[in-house]
Write a protein that holds these residues in place. Structure first.
Motif, mmCIF file in Angstrom:
data_model
loop_
_atom_site.group_PDB
_atom_site.id
_atom_site.type_symbol
_atom_site.label_atom_id
_atom_site.label_comp_id
_atom_site.label_asym_id
_atom_site.label_seq_id
_atom_site.Cartn_x
_atom_site.Cartn_y
_atom_site.Cartn_z
ATOM 1 N N ASP A 264 0.809 -1.230 0.151
ATOM 2 C CA ASP A 264 0.058 -0.209 -0.164
ATOM 3 C C ASP A 264 0.914 1.078 -0.162
ATOM 4 O OD1 ASP A 264 -2.037 -1.704 0.605
ATOM 5 O OD2 ASP A 264 -2.183 -1.701 2.152
ATOM 6 N N GLY A 265 1.805 1.233 -0.786
ATOM 7 C CA GLY A 265 2.260 2.374 -0.940
ATOM 8 C C GLY A 265 3.829 2.288 0.369
ATOM 9 N N GLY A 266 3.393 1.704 1.230
ATOM 10 C CA GLY A 266 4.248 1.809 2.525
ATOM 11 C C GLY A 266 5.570 1.110 3.039
ATOM 12 N N TYR A 267 6.275 1.242 3.587
ATOM 13 C CA TYR A 267 7.581 0.208 4.271
ATOM 14 C C TYR A 267 7.095 -0.711 5.771
ATOM 15 C CZ TYR A 267 8.772 2.230 0.062
ATOM 16 O OH TYR A 267 9.345 2.752 -1.040
ATOM 17 N N GLY A 268 5.968 -0.575 5.602
ATOM 18 C CA GLY A 268 5.749 -1.773 7.320
ATOM 19 C C GLY A 268 6.373 -2.627 7.446
ATOM 20 N N THR A 269 6.319 -3.560 6.695
ATOM 21 C CA THR A 269 6.758 -5.113 6.836
ATOM 22 C C THR A 269 7.975 -5.478 5.588
ATOM 23 O OG1 THR A 269 5.346 -6.230 4.754
ATOM 24 C CG2 THR A 269 4.543 -5.952 6.865
ATOM 25 N N TRP A 270 8.468 -7.029 6.299
ATOM 26 C CA TRP A 270 10.400 -7.158 5.721
ATOM 27 C C TRP A 270 9.967 -8.330 5.800
ATOM 28 C CZ3 TRP A 270 15.176 -8.566 8.680
ATOM 29 C CH2 TRP A 270 14.615 -9.640 9.801
ATOM 30 N N ARG A 271 10.957 -9.316 4.663
ATOM 31 C CA ARG A 271 10.966 -10.813 4.678
ATOM 32 C C ARG A 271 12.160 -11.140 5.760
ATOM 33 N NH1 ARG A 271 14.767 -13.938 3.450
ATOM 34 N NH2 ARG A 271 15.601 -13.351 2.033
ATOM 35 N N ARG A 272 11.443 -11.623 7.061
ATOM 36 C CA ARG A 272 12.155 -12.045 8.067
ATOM 37 C C ARG A 272 12.557 -13.247 7.476
ATOM 38 N NH1 ARG A 272 12.136 -12.661 13.600
ATOM 39 N NH2 ARG A 272 14.315 -12.819 15.106
#
Ligand SMILES: [Fe+2]
Length: 444
Positions: A264-272
């Motif tokens: 959604d145009g944001g950077y709230g998650t990552w692959r851990r």
């Protein structure tokens, strides 16, 4: 390039660990190696051929071989325990790309070889080992420490499961730690001395350098601070990047740190590892390379510290009136006490980075937090030999890599306290974004 054995054994500084302590360290580091590898399938133990990883099955055999080569064979003069081991596991002669094609023993065979070497080492230690030979035990233990950390980030690179039984879950309740600390200028002794215990050749020797007064962040750059750069179009704006950095960005098409996910145009998650997790806003940004750190700095009108500045901020003290650096150098940023999880997130105290305000007990004299542990910190400095450098017996440890790498300091949550001594100079090429590295910045 060859790993060569020097003809003679000479006295080199060691940590002073006794034979019993070395045996304990050998067992402890091996426990970590096993926790990072035992759950992997036969297929995962080989994995894809990539320039930045080794086949795990090769890597652990190489760890066992290194122990045998330097302690049992070099220090004690024993014969090789496994025919042809040098042709499999000598990292100086077995080309990286060929490591997937070797006729390696199977999993049980590799573990049996490692256990045999460890048993013979412990047997030697129980009979007493001279100090000049203990150096090689310390070297091979630290070598396994480095591969333990590499195995941890290899599991991240390859999207394997989070390793079990290594560190408490990292909580994220400490928050941000903004602002700069002021460090006065003066003379600084960069590098290590013979009184610093076990040291690597690239730390030799301490020598005086001049430092101008500077201001350095009390904490590393956080995910939230890095996200502001990404949102501002930092990866698409040539002006923030050096020529080499832009070439990397164009070549890879990078739009954000390598494991971040855009939603959604944001950077709230990552692959851990193999899971998608929330990005902790106040944890240090990690898995960014030197070019990304450089670009963030240019956008934020900041700069990376030099190695000397990093050391002075971590270990220096001011004279009584605060006008310049005192002629003193602490063992650790917080003083002489060995690290605990109150001081630093090291040794898998936690299974990932803490927020940058955590570990207040580990503050340096100037108020810099987490100089040790949590994430490695890129510095501005090229990896070059210090005045008086001479290669130690493991000749290929530093010399082949001078002038092509950048220096990192301070260690990560996956680094042993043995390696994360403040004087330890880590080094990687500037495009490596798979190592557990972030950065801290100075005011211009
Ligand atoms: Fe190695």
């Amino acid at each position: 390039m060859m790993i060569r054995m020097s003809a003679t054994l000479i006295d080199r500084p060691t940590s002073g660990a006794t034979e019993d302590e070395l045996a304990t360290q050998l067992h402890d580091v091996r426990t970590r190696t096993r926790r990072l590898t035992e759950d992997l399938s036969t297929r995962q133990l080989m994995g894809p051929m990539l320039p930045i990883v080794n086949p795990v099955l090769w890597e652990i055999g190489h760890v066992g071989w290194f122990h045998e080569y330097w302690t049992l064979r070099h220090a004690h003069g024993e014969a090789p325990g496994l025919d042809g081991a040098d042709l499999l596991w000598n990292s100086s002669t077995v080309a990286h790309a060929t490591r997937w094609d070797l006729k390696l023993p199977d999993r049980n065979g590799v573990f049996a070889y490692m256990a045999d070497v460890l048993g013979r080492q412990v047997g030697r230690l129980s009979g007493g080992v001279e100090a000049r030979m203990r150096y090689f035990y310390e070297l091979s233990i630290r070598h396994e420490d480095m591969h333990v950390e590499a195995l941890a980030y290899t599991r991240q690179t390859l999207g394997y499961a989070r390793p079990d039984g290594l560190g408490h879950a990292a909580d994220h309740d400490a928050g941000p730690w903004p602002g700069d600390a002021s460090v006065p200028g003066g003379r600084w002794r960069l590098g290590s001395t013979g009184a610093d215990g076990f040291i690597f050749d690239n730390e030799k020797w301490a020598h005086e350098v001049g430092i101008a007064p500077f201001r350095i962040a009390k904490a590393p750059v956080t995910n939230a601070e890095f996200a502001a750069f990404v949102r501002a179009g930092g990866y698409r704006n040539r002006q923030f990047w050096s020529a080499a950095g832009w070439a990397w960005r164009e070549g890879t098409g990078a739009e954000r740190p390598v494991y971040w996910l855009e939603t959604d145009g944001g950077y709230g998650t990552w692959r851990r590892y193999q899971d998608v997790e929330p990005l902790a806003p106040h944890a240090p940004v990690m898995f960014v390379n030197w070019y990304e750190a450089e670009a963030w700095c240019r956008w934020a009108k900041r700069r990376l510290p030099t190695e000397a500045e990093w050391e002075a901020a971590a270990l220096g003290e001011a004279v009584a009136n605060g006008s310049c650096l005192a002629d003193s150098k602490r063992r650790w940023p917080w003083g002489e006490t060995s690290p605990s999880s109150q001081h630093a997130n090291l040794d898998f105290a936690f299974d990932g980075p803490l927020d940058v305000a955590a570990c207040a007990a580990g503050d340096s004299a100037f108020g810099c937090r987490q100089m040790i542990g949590n994430v490695w910190e890129w510095t501005a400095s090229d990896f070059v030999p210090l005045p008086g450098f001479a290669a130690d017996p493991y000749e290929d440890y530093s010399r082949p890599w001078f002038n092509t790498r950048k220096v990192l300091r301070g260690g990560s949550w996956a680094t042993s306290a043995r390696i994360a001594r403040p004087g330890y100079r880590n080094f990687f090429t500037p495009e490596r974004n798979d190592v557990i590295a972030g950065f801290r910045t100075c005011a211009l």
